[in-house]
Design an enzyme around this catalytic site. Structure first.
Site, PDB file in Angstrom:
ATOM      1  N   ASP A 157       0.902  -1.144   0.000  1.00 22.20           N
ATOM      2  CA  ASP A 157       0.000   0.000   0.000  1.00 22.20           C
ATOM      3  C   ASP A 157       0.943   1.195   0.000  1.00 22.20           C
ATOM      4  O   ASP A 157       1.591   1.467   1.017  1.00 22.20           O
ATOM      5  CB  ASP A 157      -0.874   0.002   1.262  1.00 22.20           C
ATOM      6  N   HIS A 158       1.060   1.863  -1.128  1.00 21.52           N
ATOM      7  CA  HIS A 158       2.158   2.833  -1.229  1.00 21.52           C
ATOM      8  C   HIS A 158       2.017   3.987  -0.237  1.00 21.52           C
ATOM      9  O   HIS A 158       2.998   4.638   0.092  1.00 21.52           O
ATOM     10  CB  HIS A 158       2.339   3.321  -2.671  1.00 21.52           C
TER      11      HIS A 158
ATOM     12  N   HIS B 245      -5.681   2.860   1.360  1.00 21.05           N
ATOM     13  CA  HIS B 245      -4.842   3.967   1.844  1.00 21.05           C
ATOM     14  C   HIS B 245      -5.422   4.660   3.084  1.00 21.05           C
ATOM     15  O   HIS B 245      -4.722   4.884   4.075  1.00 21.05           O
ATOM     16  CB  HIS B 245      -4.684   5.036   0.763  1.00 21.05           C
TER      17      HIS B 245
HETATM   18  C1  BG6 Z   1      -3.636   4.969  -6.106  1.00 21.42           C
HETATM   19  C2  BG6 Z   1      -5.005   5.094  -6.711  1.00 21.42           C
HETATM   20  O1  BG6 Z   1      -3.544   3.826  -5.303  1.00 21.42           O
HETATM   21  O2  BG6 Z   1      -3.366   6.113  -5.330  1.00 21.42           O
HETATM   22  C3  BG6 Z   1      -5.107   6.336  -7.558  1.00 21.42           C
HETATM   23  O3  BG6 Z   1      -5.286   3.943  -7.495  1.00 21.42           O
HETATM   24  C4  BG6 Z   1      -4.710   7.548  -6.759  1.00 21.42           C
HETATM   25  O4  BG6 Z   1      -6.410   6.503  -8.089  1.00 21.42           O
HETATM   26  C5  BG6 Z   1      -3.367   7.323  -6.072  1.00 21.42           C
HETATM   27  O5  BG6 Z   1      -4.601   8.632  -7.647  1.00 21.42           O
HETATM   28  C6  BG6 Z   1      -3.056   8.443  -5.098  1.00 21.42           C
HETATM   29  O6  BG6 Z   1      -1.753   8.319  -4.670  1.00 21.42           O
HETATM   30  P1  BG6 Z   1      -0.884   9.587  -4.289  1.00 21.42           P
HETATM   31  O7  BG6 Z   1       0.429   9.023  -3.854  1.00 21.42           O
HETATM   32  O8  BG6 Z   1      -0.789  10.413  -5.547  1.00 21.42           O
HETATM   33  O9  BG6 Z   1      -1.629  10.284  -3.221  1.00 21.42           O
END
Ligand code: BG6
Length: 509
Positions: free
Chosen positions: A183-184, A246
Site C-alpha cells: 500500500d504505497h 490507503h
Molecule cells: C492509487 C489510486 O492507489 O493512489 C489512484 O489507485 C490515486 O487513483 C493514487 O490517484 C493516489 O496516490 P498519491 O500518492 O498520488 O496520493
C-alpha cells in the site's frame, strides 16, 4: 543503512505504466543512494515483445522523467540499465514459467544472486491467482538456497470474498512472511511520521483520546481526474480505490495504541486491533453517514474539464463514485464516541492529503472567537502531502481587544530539513522488502478486516442503486451535503490549500 543481500527483482507486468513511472525510477534511486547490493539485477516479464535493448531504452526514459535523480549523467543511467533484462512470455500459460526459471538460473550464476528473488506482481489482478501458482509449479517459491518473496500491488481483492480467496490461494504457494501486500501510502515518509509524532513525543499522547479529541478528520483530495484509467476505475470507484486501503491504513496509524516494541509484529498487532474495532455501519449509517459523489463537467480557470461520465473507458451512465465522505466510530476505550470523518475525491480544487485532530474547546468559554463563533481553537494538522509538515492551531488574544481570540498557526515544514533526502514511497518499500522487513506492508488478515468494514457499503449501493449519488462540478470540494455529516453547528471540513499554513483564505481553484 545496512545493504541488502544479492538478489533479483522480477517484475511481472513490466511493460505497464507502474514499472515505467514508479518501480524502475525507485530502484534507480536506490542505486544512486548506494543501497543496491553488489549482485543485483531486474528481470522484467510481460507479454509485450521487447528486446533487452528496447526495454532498457524505455526504462531510461522513465528514469529521466520520474526519478529523484533524473538529471544524472547518461553514463550512470546506462550503467544501471545494463543490469535490467527482459523476458516476454504468455503470462497465462504455466509452461512458459520454465523460461522464467531458466533465465533466472542463468542470471543467478552470472551475477551471483545467491538464489534470492523478489517477484513483483504489477499485472492486472486477474493474473494474481495464476502467477503464484505457476511460480510454485517451477519450484520458484521454495526457499531452499535463497529467499523468495512476492510483492502484490493493489487492488488486493475486489470485495471481501475475493480478498479472502486471494489470501487463501497465496498461502497455498507462499507463507505469510514471504507475502508483501503493498500500500504505497505506508511508504510515504509523512505517513510513517504519524507514528513518530505520536510516540516519540510525550506531549501529544496524553491528549490523544476521547477526553480531549472532539473529532478526527482525514482528507485525501486529488485535482486529477481518472486520466487514462477509466476502464479500471469505473469498476472500482473511490471507496475501493482509496478508502478500503490507503485511508483506512492512515486511520489505523492515527488511532492505534502505542506498540510495546518497535517491531513489525507489535505494530501490525496494534493496527489490527483498530481494524477489528471499527464500528460496523448500520443501515442508518449507510443511508446517512456515507456520501458519494461523481464529478461533472466544469470550466476551471478558463479550461474545460469533462465530467466523469465523458472520460474515456467510463460508461456514459456510470454510477461509480469519484468522491466519498463518511463518518464512523471506533469501538475501543480510547475512541468510544469520537467521530472519524474521512473523505476522498478526484477533481477537487487541489491535491492534498492530511489528518486533522480537532481538540475539544476549553471547558469554560471565557473568550469568543473573533468571528463570533464559539468553537475550539486547537487543531493539530498532520500534512501528508504536499508541503509536508505539521501545523498546530492555537487561540491568541486579538491585539487591543479584551475578550476576543484569534486562531494562530505554529507550523513546521519538512522542507526545512533540507539536508535530508526523502525517499519516494516505492523506493522505501522496495528496499524494505529487499531487507526482509514487512512492517510497512499489509497483513492478510488486516486486509480482510478492512474489506469487512467497507463491504456493507458496497452491498448497500448494489441493493439500492437509487441511493443518492451527488454530482459535483470538477474543481469543487464535492457535494455540499458532506458538510452536514460533521457534528456541531459551527463545524465543517477544513478546506485546505496547497500550502499547509494558508487557510481561512480563498484557496486556488
Ligand atoms: C492509487 C489510486 O492507489 O493512489 C489512484 O489507485 C490515486 O487513483 C493514487 O490517484 C493516489 O496516490 P498519491 O500518492 O498520488 O496520493
Amino acid at each position: 543503512m545496512k545493504k541488502a543481500n544479492n538478489q533479483a527483482l522480477v517484475i511481472f507486468g513490466a511493460s505497464g505504466d507502474l514499472t515505467y513511472r514508479k518501480l524502475i525510477p525507485a530502484v534507480f534511486d536506490l542505486y544512486m543512494n548506494n543501497l543496491l547490493p553488489e549482485g543485483y539485477v531486474v528481470l522484467g516479464v510481460s507479454r509485450t515483445k521487447y528486446t533487452d535493448k528496447e526495454f532498457r531504452k524505455k526504462m531510461s526514459e522513465g528514469i529521466r522523467q520520474f526519478s529523484n535523480f533524473k538529471d544524472t549523467a547518461y553514463e550512470k543511467i546506462n550503467d544501471f540499465v545494463a543490469k535490467i533484462f527482459y523476458l516476454s512470455i504468455d503470462t497465462e500459460n504455466g509452461d512458459d514459467y520454465a523460461l522464467v526459471k531458466e533465465k533466472l538460473s542463468k542470471l543467478n550464476d552470472k551475477f551471483n544472486l545467491q538464489h534470492n528473488y523478489i517477484f513483483y506482481l504489477s499485472t492486472p489482478p486477474s493474473l494474481y491467482p495464476l502467477i503464484p501458482k505457476f511460480l510454485y509449479g517451477q519450484g520458484l517459491t521454495i526457499q531452499e538456497k535463497g529467499f523468495r518473496r512476492i510483492i502484490i500491488e493493489k487492488p488486493f481483492g475486489h470485495d471481501l470474498q475475493s480478498a479472502i480467496e486471494l489470501n487463501k490461494l497465496l498461502l497455498e504457494f507462499f507463507s505469510e512472511d514471504q507475502i508483501y501486500r503493498i500500500d504505497h501510502y505506508l511508504g510515504k515518509e509523512t505517513v510513517q511520521n504519524l507514528m513518530v509524532t505520536r510516540f516519540a513525543n510525550g506531549i501529544y499522547e496524553p491528549l490523544w483520546n476521547r477526553n480531549y479529541v472532539e473529532h478526527v478528520e482525514i482528507t485525501a483530495a486529488e485535482s486529477l481526474g481518472v486520466e487514462d484509467r477509466g476502464g479500471y476505475y469505473d469498476n472500482a470507484g473511490a471507496l475501493r480505490d482509496m478508502i478500503q486501503n490507503h485511508l483506512l491504513q492512515v486511520v489505523s496509524l492515527v488511532a492505534m495504541e502505542p506498540p510495546i516494541k518497535n517491531t513489525p509484529e507489535d505494530i501490525r498487532y496494534e493496527k489490527m486491533k483498530v481494524f477489528r474495532a471499527l464500528h460496523p455501519l448500520s443501515e442508518d449509517d449507510l443511508k446517512n453517514n456515507v456520501i458519494r459523489g461523481q464529478y461533472t463537467a466544469s470550466n476551471i480557470r478558463g479550461k474545460h474539464y469533462v465530467g466523469y461520465r465523458e472520460e474515456p473507458g467510463v460508461n456514459s451512465e456510470s454510477r461509480t463514485e469519484t468522491y466519498v465522505a463518511m463518518k464512523f466510530y471506533i469501538d475501543n476505550w480510547r475512541w468510544a464516541g469520537v467521530p472519524f470523518y474521512v473523505r476522498t475525491g478526484k477533481r477537487m480544487p487541489t491535491r492534498v492529503s492530511e489528518v486533522v485532530i480537532h481538540f475539544r474547546p476549553s471547558p469554560l468559554p471565557l473568550y469568543k472567537h473573533e468571528d463570533g463563533e464559539n468553537k475550539g481553537f486547537n487543531q493539530l494538522i498532520l500534512r501528508i502531502q504536499p508541503d509536508e509538515g505539521i501545523l498546530l492551531k492555537t487561540g491568541m488574544k486579538v491585539p487591543g481587544s479584551s475578550d476576543k481570540v484569534k486562531s494562530v498557526n505554529m507550523d513546521f515544514h519538512y522542507s526545512e530539513l533540507t539536508d535530508h533526502y526523502i525517499p519516494e514511497a516505492y523506493e522505501r518499500l522496495i528496499l524494505d522488502c529487499m531487507q526482509g522487513d514487512n512492517t510497512l506492508f499489509m497483513q492478510g488478515e488486516a486486509v480482510e478486516e478492512t474489506w469487512r468494514f467497507v463491504q456493507p457499503i458496497l452491498d448497500y449501493w448494489e441493493k439500492h442503486p437509487e441511493a443518492a449519488l451527488y454530482g459535483y462540478p470538477a474543481g469543487s470540494w464535492g457535494p455540499d451535503v458532506a458538510d452536514d455529516l460533521i457534528e456541531g453547528a459551527d463545524n465543517t471540513w477544513r478546506y485546505p490549500c496547497k500550502n499547509l499554513a494558508d487557510d481561512g483564505i480563498y484557496c486556488e481553484l
